[in-house]
Scaffold this motif. Structure first.
Motif, PDB file in Angstrom:
ATOM      1  N   LEU A   1      69.848  63.766  30.318  1.00 39.54           N
ATOM      2  CA  LEU A   1      69.654  63.016  29.074  1.00 39.54           C
ATOM      3  C   LEU A   1      68.926  63.863  28.032  1.00 39.54           C
ATOM      4  O   LEU A   1      69.267  63.842  26.841  1.00 39.54           O
ATOM      5  CB  LEU A   1      68.866  61.728  29.356  1.00 39.54           C
ATOM      6  N   LEU A   2      67.925  64.632  28.494  1.00 34.87           N
ATOM      7  CA  LEU A   2      67.173  65.478  27.567  1.00 34.87           C
ATOM      8  C   LEU A   2      68.060  66.573  26.983  1.00 34.87           C
ATOM      9  O   LEU A   2      68.009  66.865  25.780  1.00 34.87           O
ATOM     10  CB  LEU A   2      65.976  66.094  28.293  1.00 34.87           C
TER      11      LEU A   2
ATOM     12  N   TRP B   1      70.269  65.066  24.396  1.00 31.79           N
ATOM     13  CA  TRP B   1      69.532  64.758  23.160  1.00 31.79           C
ATOM     14  C   TRP B   1      69.270  66.028  22.359  1.00 31.79           C
ATOM     15  O   TRP B   1      69.457  66.061  21.134  1.00 31.79           O
ATOM     16  CB  TRP B   1      68.205  64.077  23.514  1.00 31.79           C
TER      17      TRP B   1
ATOM     18  N   LYS C   1      72.464  67.208  20.678  1.00 35.62           N
ATOM     19  CA  LYS C   1      72.797  66.412  19.495  1.00 35.62           C
ATOM     20  C   LYS C   1      71.917  66.787  18.318  1.00 35.62           C
ATOM     21  O   LYS C   1      72.371  66.843  17.174  1.00 35.62           O
ATOM     22  CB  LYS C   1      72.647  64.918  19.820  1.00 35.62           C
ATOM     23  N   ARG C   2      70.643  67.047  18.605  1.00 37.57           N
ATOM     24  CA  ARG C   2      69.741  67.463  17.535  1.00 37.57           C
ATOM     25  C   ARG C   2      70.178  68.806  16.964  1.00 37.57           C
ATOM     26  O   ARG C   2      70.130  69.034  15.746  1.00 37.57           O
ATOM     27  CB  ARG C   2      68.311  67.579  18.081  1.00 37.57           C
TER      28      ARG C   2
END
Length: 351
Positions: free
Chosen positions: A338-339, A342, A345-346
């Motif tokens: 998940l990290l 994320w 995406k950033r």
């Protein structure tokens, strides 16, 4: 000669390769960034809950646990970047150790002969995986699952046939054992702290894998075949040679791990290694490799292995019940994935 002045080139017309990228954007684009953040979180967590975790001797133990896994995780990460898996990697480690031990004991009086025979046979297994994959066009999951089952049966069958038990004979008193042990299973002392030689093997393999990925034509081929094999083939990338080469890399690392296993304990149990292949894949995924291929890094696999090492030993230093290790492992895998998603995406949002 015309007196007209050429119109200035618009920024959007510039070659994107010439566009300057800020250090922050470069950092966000690194595949191992998420795993580095996760490793820092795991380190801080066990530094708080386990008093002995920060001791120098504990650092050597954590690095050893990480290196045993990381030696295999680096080539497995390259294979995943190339878009393939190897479910036989864990059992191949045991096969390599068994071949060295049994050939040395039964055929010669020098362990080095068995070590080199084991290297040839293990590379042949890797070549078999790559050849079958590229010739049959079957998914690597099916090909290497078949190899996994065959090796599991051969390990048990040959060991019981030759030695009469499920373990090999002791070879500690044979010629060449001490020098082989120095290369594959010795311990170095620096500043009063003991470090296993596997840490050096791990660092060397990660360094070579990173150099191949980032500095060689073969590295470009790995990313190309992992992103889209047909498109890569259309522009001249040797897909078959690249994938066979990746399986040979996994086989070489399995040989190194197998020799460490043998020369650490003198004997080898034929049933070892089952399930470790998933651990190698998990370390690569935690390190930022995409299961779909075409993205990842060898350094990320090293960070993923280091997280494993901290968790496995941190639970011991915290005096928790080790039965909970698999729970923490699964939780880490989910959190790291998940990290990574994320962070990616950033990075895309700031590109």
């Amino acid at each position: 000669m015309s007196g007209a002045t050429a119109a200035p080139r618009k920024p959007e017309q510039l070659d994107e390769r010439l566009v300057r990228t800020s250090p922050l954007r470069k950092l966000l684009g690194r595949p191992e960034l998420g795993s580095v953040v996760g490793a820092a979180a795991v380190f801080l967590f066990f530094a708080i809950v386990a008093d002995s975790f920060l001791q120098a001797s504990s650092f050597g133990t954590v690095l050893y646990a990480a290196s045993v896994l990381g030696i295999m995780a680096a080539p497995v990460a390259l294979l995943m970047i190339g878009g393939e898996f190897d479910l036989s990697a864990g059992v191949m480690v045991t096969s390599s150790a068994l071949i060295s031990s049994m050939f040395s004991y039964q055929m010669t009086a020098n362990v080095w002969v068995g070590v080199f025979v084991s290297l040839l046979v293990t590379l042949a297994i890797g070549a078999f995986n790559g050849f079958m994959l590229t010739r049959t066009k079957l998914p690597s999951f099916i090909i290497t699952l078949g190899t996994f089952l065959m090796l599991t049966g051969l390990n048990l069958g040959f060991t019981k046939l030759i030695s009469g038990t499920v373990s090999t004979k002791a070879i500690g008193d044979m010629e060449g054992f001490d020098s082989a042990r120095a290369l594959f299973a010795s311990t170095l002392t620096l500043g009063g702290v003991e470090f296993k030689v596997t840490i050096l093997w791990w660092a060397a393999l990660v360094g070579v894998a990173t150099w191949i990925l980032l500095r060689t034509r073969f590295g470009n081929w790995i990313f190309a075949v992992g992103g889209e094999a047909d498109a890569a083939r259309a522009v001249g990338v040797p897909v078959i040679r690249t994938k066979i080469g990746l399986y040979l890399g996994v086989a070489f690392a399995a040989w190194v791990s197998g020799q460490h296993l043998l020369f650490s304990y003198d004997v080898v149990q034929s049933g070892e290694g089952v399930g470790n292949e998933l651990t190698y894949i998990i370390a690569a995924v935690i390190g930022g490799c995409l299961i779909t291929g075409g993205y990842g890094s060898a350094i990320g696999s090293a960070v993923g292995a280091f997280i494993f090492g901290m968790t496995s030993k941190g639970i011991v230093y915290a005096e928790w019940n080790p039965d909970w290790f698999k729970f923490f492992l699964g939780a880490m895998l989910l959190l790291a994935t998940l990290l990574n998603a994320w962070v990616r995406k950033r990075a895309e949002a700031t590109a």
